[in-house]
Design a protein around this motif. Structure first.
Motif, short mmCIF file in Angstrom:
data_model
loop_
_atom_site.label_atom_id
_atom_site.label_comp_id
_atom_site.label_asym_id
_atom_site.label_seq_id
_atom_site.Cartn_x
_atom_site.Cartn_y
_atom_site.Cartn_z
N PHE A 44 -16.14 17.53 -27.65
CA PHE A 44 -14.75 18.04 -27.41
C PHE A 44 -14.74 19.67 -27.42
N VAL A 45 -15.12 20.19 -28.29
CA VAL A 45 -15.36 21.72 -28.58
C VAL A 45 -15.87 22.24 -27.46
N SER A 46 -17.04 21.52 -27.08
CA SER A 46 -17.96 22.05 -25.93
C SER A 46 -17.12 21.73 -24.57
N LEU A 47 -16.35 20.78 -24.73
CA LEU A 47 -15.70 20.54 -23.19
C LEU A 47 -14.67 21.35 -22.89
N TYR A 48 -13.46 21.70 -23.97
CA TYR A 48 -12.47 22.38 -23.69
C TYR A 48 -12.60 23.84 -23.08
N PRO A 49 -11.88 24.38 -22.03
CA PRO A 49 -10.66 23.65 -21.75
C PRO A 49 -10.91 22.73 -20.54
N SER A 50 -12.30 22.44 -20.25
CA SER A 50 -12.36 21.36 -19.07
C SER A 50 -12.10 20.12 -19.84
N VAL A 51 -12.07 18.98 -18.98
CA VAL A 51 -11.99 17.77 -19.58
C VAL A 51 -13.09 16.87 -18.91
N MET A 52 -13.44 17.22 -17.69
CA MET A 52 -14.49 16.62 -16.96
C MET A 52 -15.19 17.82 -16.14
N VAL A 53 -16.47 18.11 -16.52
CA VAL A 53 -16.98 19.26 -15.75
C VAL A 53 -17.65 18.53 -14.35
N VAL A 63 -23.51 2.76 -24.09
CA VAL A 63 -22.67 3.22 -22.84
C VAL A 63 -21.80 4.39 -23.03
N TRP A 64 -21.00 4.09 -24.25
CA TRP A 64 -20.07 5.28 -24.85
C TRP A 64 -20.85 6.44 -24.83
N GLY A 65 -22.29 6.37 -25.29
CA GLY A 65 -22.95 7.93 -25.78
C GLY A 65 -23.03 8.60 -24.33
N ILE A 66 -23.50 7.76 -23.55
CA ILE A 66 -23.97 8.19 -22.19
C ILE A 66 -22.66 8.78 -21.23
N ALA A 67 -21.56 7.97 -21.47
CA ALA A 67 -20.31 8.10 -20.63
C ALA A 67 -19.59 9.49 -21.08
N LEU A 68 -19.78 9.46 -22.59
CA LEU A 68 -18.65 10.77 -22.90
C LEU A 68 -19.73 11.93 -23.10
N SER A 69 -20.86 11.87 -22.99
CA SER A 69 -21.65 13.26 -22.97
C SER A 69 -21.75 13.63 -21.24
N CYS A 70 -21.46 12.72 -20.62
CA CYS A 70 -21.48 13.10 -19.14
C CYS A 70 -20.25 14.02 -18.92
N LEU A 71 -19.08 13.79 -19.78
CA LEU A 71 -17.86 14.72 -19.54
C LEU A 71 -18.34 16.16 -19.43
N VAL A 72 -19.41 16.59 -20.46
CA VAL A 72 -19.61 17.77 -20.71
C VAL A 72 -20.86 18.16 -19.69
N TYR A 73 -21.77 17.31 -19.49
CA TYR A 73 -22.95 17.69 -18.63
C TYR A 73 -22.39 17.85 -17.01
N GLY A 74 -21.47 17.17 -16.86
CA GLY A 74 -20.85 17.21 -15.51
C GLY A 74 -21.17 16.09 -14.55
N VAL A 75 -20.55 15.50 -13.65
CA VAL A 75 -20.80 14.42 -12.78
C VAL A 75 -20.09 15.04 -11.50
N PRO A 76 -20.60 14.58 -10.18
CA PRO A 76 -20.07 14.88 -9.09
C PRO A 76 -18.60 14.69 -8.90
N ILE A 77 -17.83 15.84 -8.81
CA ILE A 77 -16.46 15.58 -8.50
C ILE A 77 -15.99 16.53 -7.41
N ASN A 78 -15.38 15.71 -6.19
CA ASN A 78 -14.95 16.65 -5.19
C ASN A 78 -13.55 17.58 -5.23
N ASP A 96 -24.72 26.46 -20.80
CA ASP A 96 -25.54 26.23 -19.41
C ASP A 96 -24.68 25.77 -18.38
N ARG A 97 -23.65 24.71 -18.76
CA ARG A 97 -23.09 24.03 -17.49
C ARG A 97 -21.52 23.86 -17.29
N ASN A 98 -20.98 24.42 -18.54
CA ASN A 98 -19.53 24.43 -18.77
C ASN A 98 -19.21 25.87 -19.32
#
Lengths: 465, 337
Positions: free
Chosen positions: B271-280, B129-144, B220-222
């Protein structure tokens, strides 16, 4: 079909049940940690092996207790974000700081040195090993401090200002020395020591009743009484002074706790009443009252004035706009009394037992030893009732005067989700409770192992894998 | 260096610390039903992590607490958005904590087997679950546009994140096996070495693909370039390769160091892939939460920085000392006292 309960209500139910459950394990750790360290210190200084055996015996109970505390504590930390995202965004700047400090400065210390203590008996020198016991105790006390600082900011927000709809930390020193936090902290620590003293005494009484390990548990009973009697007495005073502090910052909470609908001066304290808990029924049909006592408890003066709910309601409507600012009166009234009565009873039992202990007749009075055993649940009842009073009495606010509970939950979390998670926690915590109780009972009834066995596993059976 | 970046790095370090330490605990848990021949060896395996697993778990408490304090909006959106996932993590972790405590409390084989499997499922489940959840930060989830999560539990699943979860499980199993080669004696030690060698290739391949895939997802996404995410990813791939080499050369200590380094590199890559986003945000990139708008005020960050600069070194010192105290291998033959 529409559900009768809202997501806020469900989130509150979940927070209340998981927090109260978590706090079943906290006070015993807070109290046992220094007491077990004390036992070990007495052994270290004097070389009497009875104290070593006691330290290991009660250390085992402490350990079983601590593990559940860790597991349920994680739920507490995650839950702010999971169920209360609006709250988390609003308060994170201020409230997050003591929480992070707790993890880094206290909880790390606590868990690491507990591990060293449990497994270090034959790997560390006696002196270093003893230091581990005290560092564990220090960690648990620091941990409680930071959590109380966080909670006290919700009761009395200091050291912060609100900008752009969010609270912002402006003075960390004010946050850490919040007068509310200082008194609440002393209260919680004393509750912890009282709980541990009551548990040690109760377990000792049980062994004395069975006529087993008499010499050993006489030592334990003595230590529990020496610590428990004065501490539980002082705690009654500290708790009462906390009431005065609350009167200064949360007069509404005090008025609700006393079911005091109108201003009074001097004010009588209601020991017991039937009715009088709703705005349509302000006068109790029956009550037992002690004149002047409420003035004394709430304001520290014989003729002090206590504001009533009706006046405070119109004051707060003037200040915060229309709305209902009266917390649930019946719940706060009874939780305060259950807390106070249970707490006083703990003191009474311990004091009477101490009296007979000094006359060397405690062990001949079986009824008194049974009273000692039956006292074990009382500090828990008092502690849980105290939290109900503190948190329910803060309603409708989640942060006093700044943010209402009803506006603070997560917008993205549905009722179904919370119902599901409530079900998961209910099942999980239910099983935990049963097995933990069975284990505690079993290890509390064991004969303390002799010293001088080989390695860890013999000396502390509960921690072998 | 500005404080927001400092705290973003600190949180990455806390996650890395958590995964390196709890990673081998999880690995030991996953191997628990498979590695040992009998009950005695199984208990020995548990004793290799007995004194430390609890302290290791505190890294998670601190990581979550630090996120709350330094980036309240990130904490709020992530924890409320990943509700069911985090509920599962809590479930797995609690079951696991309890298994450590209760397993030895009865002699019945059924009871022991129950808690052996509870530990294994708890360890593997939490890692997945940690693997899925943390990789979701970079992949992106629906945020309004209010910065709130606008999806469901199922939005966490896609080929990349599920693959990430599996790769993390494999990496931790491998990391746990190399850890066991250092902490055991005799026959169990041989079995640990065997397990490490059998796990090595699949774990290395899965983890390497995960690292490369993460860099691709970030570009691709961030809106990231190849550089800098490629640096920690490359370091991770080198570490994985070296782990393989060292293991088959018989230098178990170095192999363990490399599985640890690979774990750190994986967190660093994320985390390097994420910055400066924290949640895509997958529903409009503009809705992504960034370091800038999720962070606490300058004063709060400054206060927390002072606290961290004092306590992080102290914690590292005494936790390091714990490993020194318990450095002796366990089991195999009677210990000398």
């Amino acid at each position: 079909m529409t559900l009768a309960v809202s997501t806020v209500d469900l989130a509150r139910i979940q927070f209340a049940t998981t927090s109260l459950y978590h706090f079943l394990f906290v006070p015993l750790t807070l109290g046992l940690a220094p007491l077990v360290a004390t036992m070990q210190t007495i052994w270290y200084r004097g070389g009497d092996e009875a104290w070593l055996r006691l330290a290991r015996f009660f250390g085992t109970l402490m350990l079983i207790n601590f593990a559940i505390g860790v597991a349920t504590g994680l739920v507490q930390e995650f839950q702010f974000g999971m169920n209360w995202s609006v709250y988390s965004k609003y308060v994170g700047d201020v409230f997050g700081a003591p929480l992070a400090m707790e993890g880094l400065a206290a909880f790390m210390l606590e868990s690491t040195f507990l591990g060293l203590w449990i497994f270090g008996w034959d790997r560390l020198s006696k002196r270093v090993h003893l230091a581990c016991a005290w560092l564990f105790a220090l960690g648990s006390w620091l941990s409680a401090y930071f959590i109380i600082v966080a909670n006290s900011w919700m009761q009395r927000p200091v050291g912060s200002k609100v900008t752009d709809g969010k609270a912002e930390l402006t003075n960390v020193w004010e946050l850490l020395t919040n007068r509310f936090a200082i008194w609440a902290y002393i209260h919680v620590i004393l509750v912890g020591i009282t709980t541990a003293a009551a548990v040690i005494f109760g377990v000792a009484c049980w062994h004395l009743l069975r006529g087993r390990n008499q010499e050993l548990f006489r030592h334990a009973a003595k230590l529990a009484l020496i610590v428990g009697v004065p501490i539980s007495a002082v705690n009654l005073g500290v708790g009462s002074h906390l009431g005065v502090v609350i009167t200064d910052y949360q007069p509404m909470k005090i008025a609700a706790t006393e079911a005091q609908w109108n201003n009074c001066q001097p004010c009588a304290f209601s020991l017991f009443q039937i009715g009088g808990f709703t705005v349509d029924d302000e006068t109790p049909t029956f009550s037992i009252q002690i004149p002047h006592l409420l003035s004394l408890l709430a304001t520290d003066s014989w003729n002090g004035e206590v504001q009533g709910l009706n006046e405070l309601q119109s004051d707060e409507e003037g200040q915060y706009g229309s709305g209902d600012y009266v917390p649930p009166v019946r719940t706060t009234y009874w939780s305060m009394r259950i807390m106070a009565y249970a707490g006083s009873l703990v003191f009474l039992v311990l004091a009477v037992c101490a009296f007979f202990y000094r006359r060397r007749t405690l062990e001949t009075k079986r009824w008194l030893l049974w009273a000692g055993v039956l006292t074990i649940p009382l500090p828990y009842v008092a502690a849980l009732a105290g939290w109900v009073l503190s948190e329910v009495g803060r309603q409708p606010w989640i942060v006093w005067g700044l943010l209402k509970t009803a506006d603070a939950n997560s917008p993205s979390v549905s009722t179904t989700t919370i119902v599901f998670s409530l079900g998961v926690f209910a099942a999980l915590y239910g099983i935990l409770a049963i097995v933990d109780f069975v284990l505690m009972r079993r290890y509390a009834r064991l004969d303390p192992p002799e010293v001088g066995g080989e390695g860890d596993e013999v000396s502390m059976p509960a921690v072998s894998y | 260096m500005d404080l927001q970046l400092l705290w973003f790095c600190l949180i990455a370090i806390l996650w890395a610390g958590y995964f390196v330490l709890e990673g081998f605990d999880f690995g030991v848990g996953m191997l628990l039903p498979f590695l040992p021949e009998g009950e005695e060896d199984r208990r020995t395996m548990l004793r290799t992590i007995g004194p430390v697993w609890d302290g290791n778990e505190v890294w998670l408490v601190v990581a979550a607490g630090a996120t709350f304090a330094a980036f309240p909006s990130w904490y709020a959106t992530m924890f409320s958005g990943f509700y069911i996932a985090l509920l599962l993590v809590l479930f797995f972790l609690i079951v696991r904590v309890v298994s450590f405590e209760w397993r030895s409390k009865s002699e019945t084989p059924g009871w022991r087997a129950l808690w052996t499997w509870a530990n294994t499922i708890g360890s593997a489940g939490a890692a997945l679950v940690w693997g899925i959840a943390l990789s979701c930060l970079v992949y992106g989830v629906p945020i309004n546009s209010d910065g709130d999560y606008a999806g469901s539990f199922w939005d966490l699943f896609n080929p990349y994140t599920v693959f990430a979860g599996v790769a993390v499980v494999a990496l931790f199993a491998f990391h746990g096996a190399t850890f066991l080669t250092l902490r055991t004696l005799g026959e169990l030690h041989g079995r640990a070495e065997n397990a490490a060698r059998r796990l090595a290739l699949p774990a290395v391949v899965l983890a390497a693909i995960f690292l490369i895939w993460t860099v691709v997802v970030a570009m691709d996404r961030n809106d990231k370039d190849l550089f800098p995410p490629v640096l920690p990813a490359a370091l991770g791939i080198v570490a994985l390769g070296l782990a393989l080499v060292f293991l088959f050369q018989g230098s178990n200590g170095r192999a363990f160091a490399m599985t640890g380094l690979a774990t750190i590199s994986a967190v660093a890559t994320l985390f390097v892939s994420l910055y400066p986003s924290v949640m895509v945000s997958s529903t409009g990139f503009g809705n992504s939460l960034t370091v800038e708008d999720a962070s606490s005020s300058h004063y709060a960050l400054a206060v927390m920085s002072v606290v961290a600069l004092i306590f992080v070194p102290v914690v590292l010192l005494y936790q390091g000392w714990t490993y020194y105290v318990f450095r002796r291998r366990v089991g195999g033959q009677p210990e000398l006292s």
